[in-house]
Design an enzyme around this catalytic site. Structure first.
Site, PDB file in Angstrom:
ATOM      1  N   ASP A 107      36.907  28.624  28.391  1.00 19.16           N
ATOM      2  CA  ASP A 107      36.206  27.902  29.636  1.00 19.16           C
ATOM      3  C   ASP A 107      35.107  28.687  29.961  1.00 19.16           C
ATOM      4  O   ASP A 107      34.547  28.835  30.911  1.00 19.16           O
ATOM      5  CB  ASP A 107      37.258  28.358  30.880  1.00 19.16           C
ATOM      6  N   LYS A 158      38.690  45.697  37.846  1.00 15.80           N
ATOM      7  CA  LYS A 158      38.006  45.467  38.945  1.00 15.80           C
ATOM      8  C   LYS A 158      38.334  46.793  39.965  1.00 15.80           C
ATOM      9  O   LYS A 158      39.187  47.289  40.352  1.00 15.80           O
ATOM     10  CB  LYS A 158      38.556  44.376  39.684  1.00 15.80           C
ATOM     11  N   ASP A 216      31.750  31.406  33.352  1.00  8.77           N
ATOM     12  CA  ASP A 216      32.748  30.786  33.225  1.00  8.77           C
ATOM     13  C   ASP A 216      33.214  29.867  34.206  1.00  8.77           C
ATOM     14  O   ASP A 216      32.965  29.987  35.317  1.00  8.77           O
ATOM     15  CB  ASP A 216      34.103  32.020  32.862  1.00  8.77           C
TER      16      ASP A 216
HETATM   17  P1  GTP Z   1      43.418  30.543  35.912  1.00  8.72           P
HETATM   18  O1  GTP Z   1      44.768  29.912  36.176  1.00  8.72           O
HETATM   19  O2  GTP Z   1      42.676  29.728  37.181  1.00  8.72           O
HETATM   20  O3  GTP Z   1      43.310  31.904  35.940  1.00  8.72           O
HETATM   21  O4  GTP Z   1      42.887  29.766  34.754  1.00  8.72           O
HETATM   22  P2  GTP Z   1      43.544  30.095  33.014  1.00  8.72           P
HETATM   23  O5  GTP Z   1      44.980  29.840  33.127  1.00  8.72           O
HETATM   24  O6  GTP Z   1      42.492  29.338  32.506  1.00  8.72           O
HETATM   25  O7  GTP Z   1      43.337  31.554  32.837  1.00  8.72           O
HETATM   26  P3  GTP Z   1      41.980  32.494  32.475  1.00  8.72           P
HETATM   27  O8  GTP Z   1      40.711  31.836  32.913  1.00  8.72           O
HETATM   28  O9  GTP Z   1      42.381  33.953  32.588  1.00  8.72           O
HETATM   29  O10 GTP Z   1      42.104  32.176  30.628  1.00  8.72           O
HETATM   30  C1  GTP Z   1      41.110  32.500  29.944  1.00  8.72           C
HETATM   31  C2  GTP Z   1      41.167  31.581  28.744  1.00  8.72           C
HETATM   32  O11 GTP Z   1      42.354  31.922  28.161  1.00  8.72           O
HETATM   33  C3  GTP Z   1      41.065  30.142  29.151  1.00  8.72           C
HETATM   34  O12 GTP Z   1      40.466  29.481  28.301  1.00  8.72           O
HETATM   35  C4  GTP Z   1      42.489  29.755  28.989  1.00  8.72           C
HETATM   36  O13 GTP Z   1      42.808  28.421  28.597  1.00  8.72           O
HETATM   37  C5  GTP Z   1      43.328  30.713  27.857  1.00  8.72           C
HETATM   38  N1  GTP Z   1      44.580  31.085  28.139  1.00  8.72           N
HETATM   39  C6  GTP Z   1      45.108  31.582  29.280  1.00  8.72           C
HETATM   40  N2  GTP Z   1      46.240  31.749  29.219  1.00  8.72           N
HETATM   41  C7  GTP Z   1      46.686  31.459  28.077  1.00  8.72           C
HETATM   42  C8  GTP Z   1      48.085  31.210  27.492  1.00  8.72           C
HETATM   43  O14 GTP Z   1      49.005  31.713  27.905  1.00  8.72           O
HETATM   44  N3  GTP Z   1      47.824  30.670  26.096  1.00  8.72           N
HETATM   45  C9  GTP Z   1      46.582  30.125  25.502  1.00  8.72           C
HETATM   46  N4  GTP Z   1      46.776  29.599  24.282  1.00  8.72           N
HETATM   47  N5  GTP Z   1      45.491  30.188  26.116  1.00  8.72           N
HETATM   48  C10 GTP Z   1      45.318  30.705  27.441  1.00  8.72           C
END
Ligand code: GTP
Length: 361
Positions: A107, A158, A216
């Site tokens: 992201d 943080k 992001d």
């Molecule tokens: P929020 O729910 O809004 O925090 O977003 P998010 O689910 O994308 O979590 P976050 O922004 O912390 O994730 C950072 C990156 O890791 C993103 O590209 C997510 O798609 C990926 N990501 C987060 N959790 C997982 C998971 O459980 N499995 C996989 N494969 N990717 C994950």
């Protein structure tokens, strides 16, 4: 070179948009978001990408397919969310990892120099190298201080008060495969940030001082900011030309007598009526905006319908297929789930959160 892109999160902060479209393929400036990341990775010698998916994985695969501009795309799909490190271990267990790879959060829109990060990784003999990006305001991020040789000395969550550095983890790593086997337990969710990296401090964990563009796109505010930056040419991309208001209008849009711009994106098959205004806003595909309506700094997902003279005020996010009646007002910062109906003349209060099954009388 291989890259594994973490693309399985639920994207809760981008709801209601992510109820119907997963963040990795959310249209950004009219293109599936990951296409920008794939272009970036390819520019740094990546020729195979493992897409680590979970939430709405079939939608990601349907949009991106198995080949992207000559790059092979493989999918590793998890049944339960495995966090940020767990999915890399799953790919390891499936035997698809090369000896050394990039791991990228799915992201971020960035032009950080992965080639230079990899060169530093090789030069230092690191086991893992993290891109560390300087931000002005560290209050919503953990920071990662390094010593004079670039070795990470701590992972600080943080915290209140003065941070020792303004460099944050940018979500772009170079990792040796053996670290995956040795340091990421299998079969359960594991976090790089909370578990794996803190345990590697002093054991070959380095920071690469990244520069350039980085954002992001995980919140509506940053999604809009990234859109405006892309329209203005940062980072560089091969988007179609913008019009004189800095806006981008895709195929089959009807705009007779509408006032579009500045800095707006209209997806395919949108229609904006006479004297309607769309300013600094994003309309996904097939959105209809009635005559004399006004949409300001907001995001409207696919097939939203906005009635005549309705007003969508700043920073609203409207889920797919919602219907906003004639003369209705959606207040600043409101979020409407997919399929919401706002009756003609009704008012959605600023900051309101409307759940899917509700209609606003
Ligand atoms: P929020 O729910 O809004 O925090 O977003 P998010 O689910 O994308 O979590 P976050 O922004 O912390 O994730 C950072 C990156 O890791 C993103 O590209 C997510 O798609 C990926 N990501 C987060 N959790 C997982 C998971 O459980 N499995 C996989 N494969 N990717 C994950």
């Amino acid at each position: 070179m291989q890259a594994l892109v973490l693309a399985g999160g639920e994207g809760t902060r981008l709801r209601p948009l992510t109820y119907t479209t997963p963040k990795p393929v959310m249209p950004l400036a009219g293109r599936p978001f990951l296409s920008f990341m794939l272009d970036w990775a390819r520019g740094h010698g990546v020729d195979e990408v493992i897409l680590s998916c979970g939430f709405l994985s079939s939608a990601v695969r349907r949009v991106l397919g198995d080949i992207y501009d000559g790059m092979r795309l493989r999918y590793v799909v998890e049944e339960e969310p495995l966090g940020t490190a767990g999915p890399v271990r799953l790919a390891y267990d499936q035997g698809v990892l090369e000896e050394r790879l990039f791991v990228l959060n799915g992201d971020v829109l960035t032009d950080v120099d992965l080639t230079a990060e990899l060169a530093q990784h090789e030069r230092t003999g690191a086991r893992v190298t993290l891109a560390l990006y300087p931000v002005e305001d560290t209050s919503s991020y953990g920071v990662v201080p390094t010593d004079e040789r670039g070795r990470v000395v701590a992972f600080l969550e943080k915290t209140q008060g003065e941070a020792p550095t303004n460099r944050i983890n940018a979500g772009a790593y170079v990792i040796e495969r053996d670290v995956v086997g040795e340091r990421i337990p299998g079969g359960r969710p594991v976090s790089f940030e909370r578990e794996v990296f803190p345990g590697l401090v002093g054991e070959g964990l380095y920071g690469y001082p990244a520069a350039g563009y980085w954002i992001d796109i995980g919140t509506p505010e940053r999604y809009l900011e990234a859109t405006w930056d892309l329209l203005a040419g940062h980072p560089r991309s091969n988007l179609p030309p913008r019009d004189e208001t800095g806006s981008l209008v895709y195929e089959n849009c009807l705009l007779s007598g509408a006032h579009l711009g500045p800095q707006s994106v209209l997806g395919r098959n949108c229609s904006v009526g006479t004297d309607a205004r769309v300013e600094r806003s994003v309309l996904h595909d097939r959105v209809l905006v009635g005559a004399d309506a006004a949409v300001t700094e907001s995001v409207l997902a696919e097939r939203v319908r906005v009635g005549e003279r309705a007003r969508i005020e700043g920073r609203a996010v409207i889920g797919a297929e919602a219907v906003i009646g004639n003369d209705a007002v959606v207040g600043e910062g409101a979020r409407l789930d997919p399929g919401t109906r706002v009756e003609p003349g009704a008012k959605v209060e600023p900051g309101a959160r409307i759940e899917a099954a509700e209609s606003v009388p």
